[in-house]
Design an enzyme around this catalytic site. Structure first.
Site, PDB file in Angstrom:
ATOM      1  N   ASN A  74      -2.506   2.694   3.500  1.00 24.07           N
ATOM      2  CA  ASN A  74      -1.983   4.008   3.927  1.00 24.07           C
ATOM      3  C   ASN A  74      -2.833   5.140   3.377  1.00 24.07           C
ATOM      4  OD1 ASN A  74       0.299   3.247   5.469  1.00 24.07           O
ATOM      5  ND2 ASN A  74       1.380   2.732   3.589  1.00 24.07           N
ATOM      6  N   THR A 110       3.028  -6.006   2.763  1.00 24.22           N
ATOM      7  CA  THR A 110       3.445  -4.850   3.561  1.00 24.22           C
ATOM      8  C   THR A 110       2.290  -3.865   3.773  1.00 24.22           C
ATOM      9  OG1 THR A 110       4.171  -3.579   1.634  1.00 24.22           O
ATOM     10  CG2 THR A 110       5.805  -5.015   2.681  1.00 24.22           C
ATOM     11  N   ASP A 153       6.686   1.386   1.989  1.00 25.31           N
ATOM     12  CA  ASP A 153       6.427   0.419   0.922  1.00 25.31           C
ATOM     13  C   ASP A 153       7.288   0.752  -0.301  1.00 25.31           C
ATOM     14  OD1 ASP A 153       3.784   1.119   2.423  1.00 25.31           O
ATOM     15  OD2 ASP A 153       3.461  -0.918   1.703  1.00 25.31           O
ATOM     16  N   ASN A 203       0.654   0.778  16.965  1.00 27.72           N
ATOM     17  CA  ASN A 203       0.882   2.172  16.536  1.00 27.72           C
ATOM     18  C   ASN A 203      -0.422   2.808  16.028  1.00 27.72           C
ATOM     19  OD1 ASN A 203       0.671   0.759  14.164  1.00 27.72           O
ATOM     20  ND2 ASN A 203       2.598   1.477  13.255  1.00 27.72           N
ATOM     21  N   ASP A 212       0.855  -1.197   0.000  1.00 30.49           N
ATOM     22  CA  ASP A 212       0.000   0.000   0.000  1.00 30.49           C
ATOM     23  C   ASP A 212       0.893   1.249   0.000  1.00 30.49           C
ATOM     24  OD1 ASP A 212      -0.805   0.458   3.544  1.00 30.49           O
ATOM     25  OD2 ASP A 212       0.957  -0.443   2.613  1.00 30.49           O
ATOM     26  N   HIS A 233       9.690   0.365   8.189  1.00 26.11           N
ATOM     27  CA  HIS A 233       8.995  -0.885   8.545  1.00 26.11           C
ATOM     28  C   HIS A 233       9.008  -1.918   7.401  1.00 26.11           C
ATOM     29  CE1 HIS A 233       7.289   1.190  12.056  1.00 26.11           C
ATOM     30  NE2 HIS A 233       6.912   2.161  11.252  1.00 26.11           N
ATOM     31  N   ASP A 234       8.485  -1.550   6.246  1.00 29.26           N
ATOM     32  CA  ASP A 234       8.272  -2.524   5.168  1.00 29.26           C
ATOM     33  C   ASP A 234       9.576  -3.017   4.559  1.00 29.26           C
ATOM     34  OD1 ASP A 234       5.338  -0.732   3.999  1.00 29.26           O
ATOM     35  OD2 ASP A 234       5.590  -2.190   5.607  1.00 29.26           O
ATOM     36  N   GLU A 293      -1.151  -2.805  15.590  1.00 28.62           N
ATOM     37  CA  GLU A 293      -0.323  -2.197  14.521  1.00 28.62           C
ATOM     38  C   GLU A 293      -1.227  -1.923  13.311  1.00 28.62           C
ATOM     39  OE1 GLU A 293       0.427  -4.081  11.569  1.00 28.62           O
ATOM     40  OE2 GLU A 293       1.346  -2.267  10.799  1.00 28.62           O
ATOM     41  N   PHE A 294      -0.890  -0.942  12.511  1.00 29.51           N
ATOM     42  CA  PHE A 294      -1.795  -0.447  11.473  1.00 29.51           C
ATOM     43  C   PHE A 294      -2.264  -1.532  10.500  1.00 29.51           C
ATOM     44  CE2 PHE A 294      -3.768   2.563   8.702  1.00 29.51           C
ATOM     45  CZ  PHE A 294      -3.559   2.063   7.416  1.00 29.51           C
ATOM     46  N   ASN A 295      -1.352  -2.312   9.933  1.00 25.90           N
ATOM     47  CA  ASN A 295      -1.742  -3.260   8.874  1.00 25.90           C
ATOM     48  C   ASN A 295      -2.744  -4.299   9.376  1.00 25.90           C
ATOM     49  OD1 ASN A 295      -0.177  -2.099   6.859  1.00 25.90           O
ATOM     50  ND2 ASN A 295       1.622  -3.330   7.352  1.00 25.90           N
TER      51      ASN A 295
HETATM   52  O1  RIB Z   1       2.633  -0.060  10.912  1.00 24.36           O
HETATM   53  C1  RIB Z   1       3.464   0.153   9.799  1.00 24.36           C
HETATM   54  C2  RIB Z   1       2.816  -0.325   8.556  1.00 24.36           C
HETATM   55  O2  RIB Z   1       1.651   0.453   8.293  1.00 24.36           O
HETATM   56  C3  RIB Z   1       3.694  -0.142   7.300  1.00 24.36           C
HETATM   57  O3  RIB Z   1       3.363  -1.132   6.373  1.00 24.36           O
HETATM   58  C4  RIB Z   1       3.284   1.198   6.777  1.00 24.36           C
HETATM   59  O4  RIB Z   1       3.455   1.303   5.355  1.00 24.36           O
HETATM   60  C5  RIB Z   1       1.825   1.187   7.095  1.00 24.36           C
HETATM   61  O5  RIB Z   1       1.159   0.507   6.047  1.00 24.36           O
HETATM   62 CA    CA Z   2       2.803  -0.552   4.087  1.00 22.23          CA
END
Ligand code: RIB
Ligand code: CA
Length: 311
Positions: A39, A124, A15, A158, A10, A237-238, A164-166
């Site tokens: 994102n 990712t 990414d 986060n 994303d 991160h990715d 975590e976001f994903n």
């Molecule tokens: O938490 C970090 C993840 O969320 C990463 O993949 C960043 O690109 C967002 O998508």
């Molecule tokens: Ca990502």
């Protein structure tokens, strides 16, 4: 022989840096890219992937569009982190090449089935496309060389204190993915927050020339521009998920049973990681060889930057 890798993503600042690593490392063969809303919206992340493909120079790699929204929940995004367009303030030349006609899930399935045991699948972004592919063809779980995600955490989140976001973006998809008949390499925040582009990293990156000036440094400093050379910077991160495929030796990992919280009022999307009991369904990288990681990443980015200079 190079490891064949398909990335579901994303883009997204990190990414984009992950795609750069996958493209630039001669030990990796990027065979496909699929996009998922995360994102920022699906149209924007797909535009970013198409433009990165031509700007970085992998025009023959197919890009397929996937899910715009999670399986059952409302979409969330991280535009406050990645910018409204998803790549910070970067504006790349418009793409001239388009997406393939197939859905991301079909490109994932077809790529894996065309090369049983050979494809390293990396996610990712939110896991919606992966879940759709598994629902359509569960057998692919046993046909990949490996399956690596950037996602989750065994401590804090986060997107929320717990998630975590994903994973938080699509917990139901993540539950399907972690229940499938494969081992998930879960590169979570506990690992990726060790990979922060601090001032010293950024200074070294700046030596790479135009590609660094125009892409790498702006991507790596958009929401956190380190002034102090040793202070932490933006976590890539990715990039860690792709680096795991190429250089698993840089990571110390532990098996774990990972369950996904989908009903919690405050904990939806939490990865509940049990290192001590239960049948392991995941391998969780715990520690990163930070110096080795940056030496690897900077070397690969240097290869791409040199070609970029040659035009
Ligand atoms: O938490 C970090 C993840 O969320 C990463 O993949 C960043 O690109 C967002 O998508
Ligand atoms: Ca990502």
């Amino acid at each position: 022989m190079a490891k064949r890798i398909l990335i579901d993503c994303d883009p997204g600042l990190d990414d984009a840096l992950a795609l750069l690593l996958a493209h630039g490392d001669p030990a990796l063969d990027l065979v496909g890219v699929t996009t998922v809303g995360g994102n920022v919206g699906l149209t924007a992340v797909t535009k970013n992937a198409l433009e990165l493909r031509e700007y970085l120079g992998f025009p023959k790699v197919p890009i397929a569009v996937g899910a715009a929204a999670p399986l059952v929940r409302e979409s969330i995004n991280a535009a406050r982190v990645h910018g409204e367009r998803g790549l910070g303030d970067i504006v790349l030349p418009a793409a001239t090449l388009g997406v393939t006609g197939s859905h991301a899930a079909d490109l994932i399935i077809d790529t894996i089935r065309a090369a049983p045991g050979a494809i390293h699948l990396v996610a990712t972004g939110p896991l919606t496309n992966i879940a759709i592919a598994l629902e359509k063809d569960p057998a692919i779980a046993r046909m990949v060389a490996s399956f690596v995600i950037m996602g989750g955490s065994f401590t804090r989140g986060n997107a929320t204190p717990a998630a975590e976001f994903n994973i938080h973006a699509d917990p139901e998809a993540a539950r399907i993915v972690f229940a499938a008949d494969w081992q998930v390499v879960m590169v979570g925040l506990d690992l990726t927050l060790q990979a922060q582009a601090n001032g010293r990293v950024i200074e070294r990156m700046k030596q790479l020339g135009a590609l660094a000036d125009d892409l790498i440094v702006p991507l790596a400093t958009f929401y956190f521009d380190p002034k102090d050379p040793d202070r932490d910077g933006q976590a890539v991160h990715d990039v860690c998920a792709v680096a795991y495929v190429a250089r698993p030796d840089l990571f110390a990992s532990r098996p774990a049973r990972v369950e996904i919280e989908t009903t919690g009022e405050f904990t939806a999307g939490m990865t509940v990681v049990d290192f001590d009991s239960g049948e392991p369904n995941a391998l969780v990288p715990i520690e990163l060889d930070v110096a080795g990681f940056w030496a690897y990443v900077e070397h690969v980015y240097g290869l791409v930057a040199a070609k970029h200079r040659q035009g």
